[in-house]
Design an enzyme around this catalytic site. Structure first.
Site, PDB file in Angstrom:
ATOM      1  N   ASN A 248       0.850  -1.197   0.000  1.00 38.21           N
ATOM      2  CA  ASN A 248       0.000   0.000   0.000  1.00 38.21           C
ATOM      3  C   ASN A 248       0.882   1.241   0.000  1.00 38.21           C
ATOM      4  O   ASN A 248       1.995   1.208   0.519  1.00 38.21           O
ATOM      5  CB  ASN A 248      -0.821   0.055   1.300  1.00 38.21           C
ATOM      6  CG  ASN A 248      -2.217  -0.531   1.147  1.00 38.21           C
ATOM      7  OD1 ASN A 248      -2.708  -0.728   0.042  1.00 38.21           O
ATOM      8  ND2 ASN A 248      -2.846  -0.801   2.274  1.00 38.21           N
TER       9      ASN A 248
ATOM     10  N   LYS B 244      -5.060   4.254  -6.270  1.00 35.27           N
ATOM     11  CA  LYS B 244      -5.076   3.440  -5.045  1.00 35.27           C
ATOM     12  C   LYS B 244      -4.657   4.319  -3.852  1.00 35.27           C
ATOM     13  O   LYS B 244      -5.224   4.226  -2.759  1.00 35.27           O
ATOM     14  CB  LYS B 244      -4.114   2.251  -5.233  1.00 35.27           C
ATOM     15  CG  LYS B 244      -3.968   1.340  -4.039  1.00 35.27           C
ATOM     16  CD  LYS B 244      -4.957   0.202  -4.113  1.00 35.27           C
ATOM     17  CE  LYS B 244      -5.190  -0.621  -2.887  1.00 35.27           C
ATOM     18  NZ  LYS B 244      -4.238  -0.905  -1.935  1.00 35.27           N
TER      19      LYS B 244
ATOM     20  N   SER C  99      -6.791  -1.761   6.685  1.00 36.13           N
ATOM     21  CA  SER C  99      -5.496  -2.224   7.204  1.00 36.13           C
ATOM     22  C   SER C  99      -4.968  -1.257   8.265  1.00 36.13           C
ATOM     23  O   SER C  99      -4.387  -1.674   9.273  1.00 36.13           O
ATOM     24  CB  SER C  99      -4.495  -2.366   6.062  1.00 36.13           C
ATOM     25  OG  SER C  99      -4.401  -1.151   5.349  1.00 36.13           O
TER      26      SER C  99
HETATM   27  O1  PAF Z   1      -5.690  -0.729   3.209  1.00 36.39           O
HETATM   28  C1  PAF Z   1      -6.824  -1.229   3.067  1.00 36.39           C
HETATM   29  O2  PAF Z   1      -7.467  -1.679   4.008  1.00 36.39           O
HETATM   30  C2  PAF Z   1      -7.401  -1.327   1.660  1.00 36.39           C
HETATM   31  O3  PAF Z   1      -6.420  -0.916   0.752  1.00 36.39           O
HETATM   32  C3  PAF Z   1      -8.694  -0.553   1.452  1.00 36.39           C
HETATM   33  C4  PAF Z   1      -8.922  -0.359  -0.024  1.00 36.39           C
HETATM   34  C5  PAF Z   1      -8.716   0.766   2.141  1.00 36.39           C
HETATM   35  C6  PAF Z   1      -9.890  -1.379   1.851  1.00 36.39           C
HETATM   36  O4  PAF Z   1      -9.924  -1.753   3.173  1.00 36.39           O
END
Ligand code: PAF
Length: 327
Positions: free
Chosen positions: A123, A207, A277
């Site tokens: 991420n 994203k 997360s």
């Molecule tokens: O980090 C996360 O949890 C995911 O990338 C998201 C898209 C926010 C969904 O829970």
């Protein structure tokens, strides 16, 4: 440059690392005839704690995997990566939290072949610049974005909770069309659907925008993703996304505010009952990826003279909630 992909190292023993390790190693066993792949292909996993394991523990290691919509957990052998595996790796997939990427690459940088493809799967943004500075040679580096859901139930035990897809694309170096196709089909055969994108950076920004909204808001307010769509967050979301589109323009990325609003709304809706997360990290007392999410927008804003007050505020607020990254 690559024309075979026989040695693959997955770095990271978390949910995503084990998910990829599992599917790559199982594909190796079950489909080698169909795919005409070398049966001596080696898939190994580099774990951050493996230096503390005895030879006996390394040689007999296993992990638990529960497949998507299956009740039964099964046990599989786990092959840890040795230095030789890293040296002969044609692909290294880094499935780590963003704040652990630089340290992990530093540890193995001198063993990575200049011909090895590195895939950054995490991420947030901002690790690529660190990795470029650490590697001794110009390397092919890709980003991977994945929407698979995976839960870590315990150390070396995961459940594949949601089928998703993965997007890959080049961040640096060159891959011919046939090499792109070879890599994509290898990953796609292991854990579909995988698509190669010529402009992965725009996808990373999309994203990032989603994460800049859903992650801090759910973490700070201790709410599930779906609650982000409540009217009380509309103003804050618009401020965050406006700042992100302004910063993106200075990086030659053209994001449209209205598109971002729609995407964020859809993702919050589709994952309504999920805990993000970042919220999960805060609740478990772990470090968060905030430095590579809203913190990344803050740093780019400073660099390019764009005001980012709301992203900066949420970055600081989450930093105060969570444990500082180790190392
Ligand atoms: O980090 C996360 O949890 C995911 O990338 C998201 C898209 C926010 C969904 O829970």
């Amino acid at each position: 440059m690559i024309n075979k992909l026989d040695n693959i190292v997955v770095v990271g023993q978390g949910a995503m690392g084990l998910l990829w390790y599992h599917h790559l190693s199982q594909q190796n066993i079950s489909h080698s005839d169909i795919l005409n792949v070398n049966k001596n292909k080696k898939i190994s996993l580099l774990a951050s704690n493996q230096d503390s394991l005895s030879n006996d523990e390394l040689g007999t290691a296993t992990y638990q995997f529960t497949a998507y919509q299956q009740a039964q957990e099964k046990t599989y052998p786990l092959t840890y990566s040795q230095t030789l595996d890293i040296e002969s790796a044609e692909v290294i997939i880094l499935c780590l939290k963003s704040f652990n990427i630089a340290m992990a690459v530093k540890k193995i940088a001198n063993h990575i072949s200049p011909h090895c493809i590195l895939i950054l799967a995490h991420n947030g943004m901002g690790t690529f610049e660190d990795v470029l500075n650490i590697l001794p040679s110009q390397q092919v580096i890709l980003a991977m974005l994945t929407t698979h859901g995976c839960l870590r139930n315990a150390a070396l035990a995961i459940t594949h909770t949601g089928l998703g897809q993965s997007d890959i694309g080049l961040l640096s170096g060159e891959l011919s069309l046939s090499q792109q196709a070879l890599l994509t089909s290898l990953l796609n055969a292991a854990l579909p659907q995988v698509s190669f994108h010529q402009n992965i950076v725009t996808k990373q920004w999309l994203k990032l925008a989603i994460n800049c909204v859903i992650n801090p808001i759910t973490a700070i307010n201790n709410i599930e993703n779906g609650e982000v769509n409540k009217p009380k967050f509309i103003k804050q979301i618009n401020e965050l996304l406006t700042e992100i589109t302004n910063v993106s323009k200075t990086e030659n990325i053209d994001l449209v505010l209205n598109d971002l609003q729609v995407i964020v709304h859809k993702v919050a809706q589709a994952t309504a009952k999920n805990s993000s997360s970042m919220r999960s990290d805060v609740l478990a007392g772990r470090s968060t990826e905030i430095d590579y999410i809203n913190g990344y927008i803050h740093r780019l804003g400073e660099k390019n003279n764009v005001a980012t007050p709301e992203n900066t505020r949420l970055w600081q607020q989450v930093l105060n909630l969570s444990a500082p990254p180790k190392g």
